[in-house]
Design a protein around this motif. Structure first.
Motif, PDB file in Angstrom:
ATOM      1  N   GLU A  24     -12.515 -31.631  -5.201  1.00 51.98           N
ATOM      2  CA  GLU A  24     -12.061 -30.993  -6.438  1.00 51.98           C
ATOM      3  C   GLU A  24     -12.933 -29.778  -6.724  1.00 51.98           C
ATOM      4  O   GLU A  24     -14.162 -29.853  -6.675  1.00 51.98           O
ATOM      5  N   ASN A  26     -14.012 -27.136  -9.503  1.00 53.27           N
ATOM      6  CA  ASN A  26     -14.040 -26.824 -10.932  1.00 53.27           C
ATOM      7  C   ASN A  26     -14.951 -25.627 -11.149  1.00 53.27           C
ATOM      8  O   ASN A  26     -16.172 -25.747 -11.109  1.00 53.27           O
ATOM      9  N   CYS A  27     -14.366 -24.465 -11.331  1.00 54.27           N
ATOM     10  CA  CYS A  27     -15.166 -23.251 -11.500  1.00 54.27           C
ATOM     11  C   CYS A  27     -15.630 -23.117 -12.943  1.00 54.27           C
ATOM     12  O   CYS A  27     -14.847 -22.818 -13.843  1.00 54.27           O
ATOM     13  N   ARG A  28     -16.922 -23.373 -13.151  1.00 51.86           N
ATOM     14  CA  ARG A  28     -17.500 -23.234 -14.484  1.00 51.86           C
ATOM     15  C   ARG A  28     -19.011 -23.181 -14.335  1.00 51.86           C
ATOM     16  O   ARG A  28     -19.562 -23.514 -13.301  1.00 51.86           O
ATOM     17  N   SER A 253     -16.792 -32.990  -5.595  1.00 56.55           N
ATOM     18  CA  SER A 253     -16.366 -31.894  -6.466  1.00 56.55           C
ATOM     19  C   SER A 253     -17.413 -30.793  -6.486  1.00 56.55           C
ATOM     20  O   SER A 253     -18.582 -31.013  -6.180  1.00 56.55           O
ATOM     21  N   ASP A 255     -18.773 -28.203  -9.219  1.00 57.79           N
ATOM     22  CA  ASP A 255     -18.729 -27.974 -10.663  1.00 57.79           C
ATOM     23  C   ASP A 255     -19.336 -26.628 -11.041  1.00 57.79           C
ATOM     24  O   ASP A 255     -20.031 -26.489 -12.037  1.00 57.79           O
TER      25      ASP A 255
END
Length: 264
Positions: A24, A26-28, A253, A255
Motif C-alpha cells: 500500500e 500512502n503519500c504523506r 505500506s 507512509d
C-alpha cells in the motif's frame, strides 16, 4: 546485531519466497522523511526454539530523515516490535554525514521480558577513535577504541549504502560492517531477483546480500535485501540472518512520499 544472536544457535540460510503481496502506497508526511512499514516473522529450521524466548512475528518500521533546513546529517532507524498485546523490541539507529560517506553514530538496543541491553557508539574522526557506551539493567560501562581503516556499516547504514549504490554493484564488493563494538570484513554481492506489487503494478527487485569476508574477525551474521529497480530503490524485503534463524521483514505500506535522495 548481538541482540538477535542471543536468541539463535546455528546458521540457517532462508530461501527466497515467491512474489509478495501488494504494498500500500500512502503519500504523506514531510518531504525529507521516508517511512516503510513491515510485517516480520522468524524463519529457519530452529526458529521454534527462538520462539520460546522471543516473539516469532510482529511489525517493523524503517525510517530515514534526510538533511533539510537546520539538519546536516542523515538519520535512519529500524524498529522491530512484538505483535499487539505483547511488549518487546529490537532497535537499530544510525546517523550518517550528509554526504552519505561516513557513519557518525550507531545505536542498537533490545528489550524482551526481563532482558534488555543498549549500546551507542560515536565516531570521532578527528581524534580517530570510536567512543562506546553500553548498558544493561545490572551495569553500564564505556570503552574507547581506535577507528580501523575502511567504511563502517551497521545494519541500518548498510541498507542505506545498498540503496545508494545498487546500480553500481555488479559483483562482489569488500568492505566492513560495524556490529556490537567490533569491525568485521564482509562482502556485498548481488543475489537473486524477485517481483513485488505496489500500487497495482508489478515491480522488479534486485537482491543483494552481505556475507562474512576473508581475514579479520568472522562476522556471525548475514543480511539480504531486495530493492526495486527504479530510482526509489524501495526495500521490499529485508532478511537479518543470525545463528538459529533469520528475521524476515516484508514491506506492507509506504507512509511517506519522500524517497531516497541520490548521492551527490
Amino acid at each position: 546485531m548481538r541482540p538477535i544472536r542471543h536468541a539463535m544457535l546455528a546458521l540457517v540460510i532462508v530461501c527466497a519466497i515467491p512474489t509478495a503481496g501488494a504494498v500500500e502506497l500512502n503519500c504523506r508526511g514531510p518531504a525529507n522523511v521516508e517511512s516503510f512499514k513491515y510485517s516480520w516473522k522468524l524463519h529457519g529450521g530452529l526458529s521454534w526454539i527462538a520462539g520460546i524466548m522471543f516473539p516469532t512475528s510482529g511489525i517493523g518500521e524503517l525510517k530515514t530523515t534526510y538533511p533539510a533546513a537546520g539538519r546536516d546529517a542523515i538519520d535512519s532507524s529500524l524498529l522491530i516490535t512484538a505483535p499487539a498485546g505483547k511488549s518487546g523490541f529490537y532497535a537499530y539507529e544510525t546517523q550518517i554525514e550528509a554526504s552519505g560517506q561516513r557513519t557518525l553514530m550507531t545505536y542498537h538496543a533490545y528489550s524482551w521480558k526481563d532482558k534488555s541491553r543498549k549500546e551507542r557508539t560515536l565516531f570521532d574522526y578527528n581524534a580517530g577513535v570510536a567512543r562506546m557506551h553500553k548498558e544493561t539493567p545490572e551495569k553500564q560501562w564505556d570503552k574507547t577504541d581506535r577507528i580501523p581503516a575502511g567504511a563502517f556499516h551497521d545494519v541500518v547504514s548498510a541498507i542505506y549504502y545498498l540503496r545508494q549504490n545498487a546500480a553500481t554493484i555488479r559483483g562482489p564488493v569488500s568492505t566492513s560492517i560495524y556490529s556490537d563494538g567490533k569491525s568485521y570484513p564482509v562482502i556485498i554481492r548481488p543475489a537473486n531477483r524477485e517481483t513485488f506489487t505496489i500500487g497495482g503494478q508489478q515491480v522488479g527487485a534486485s537482491g543483494f546480500e552481505i556475507v562474512d569476508g576473508p581475514g579479520g574477525k568472522k562476522w556471525p551474521g548475514g543480511m539480504k535485501i531486495w530493492l526495486s529497480d527504479d530510482a526509489r530503490r524501495i526495500p521490499f524485503r529485508i532478511e537479518i540472518i543470525q545463528s538459529m534463524a533469520s528475521l524476515q521483514l516484508d514491506l506492507q505500506s509506504i507512509d511517506s512520499c519522500a524517497f531516497m535522495q541520490a548521492s551527490k
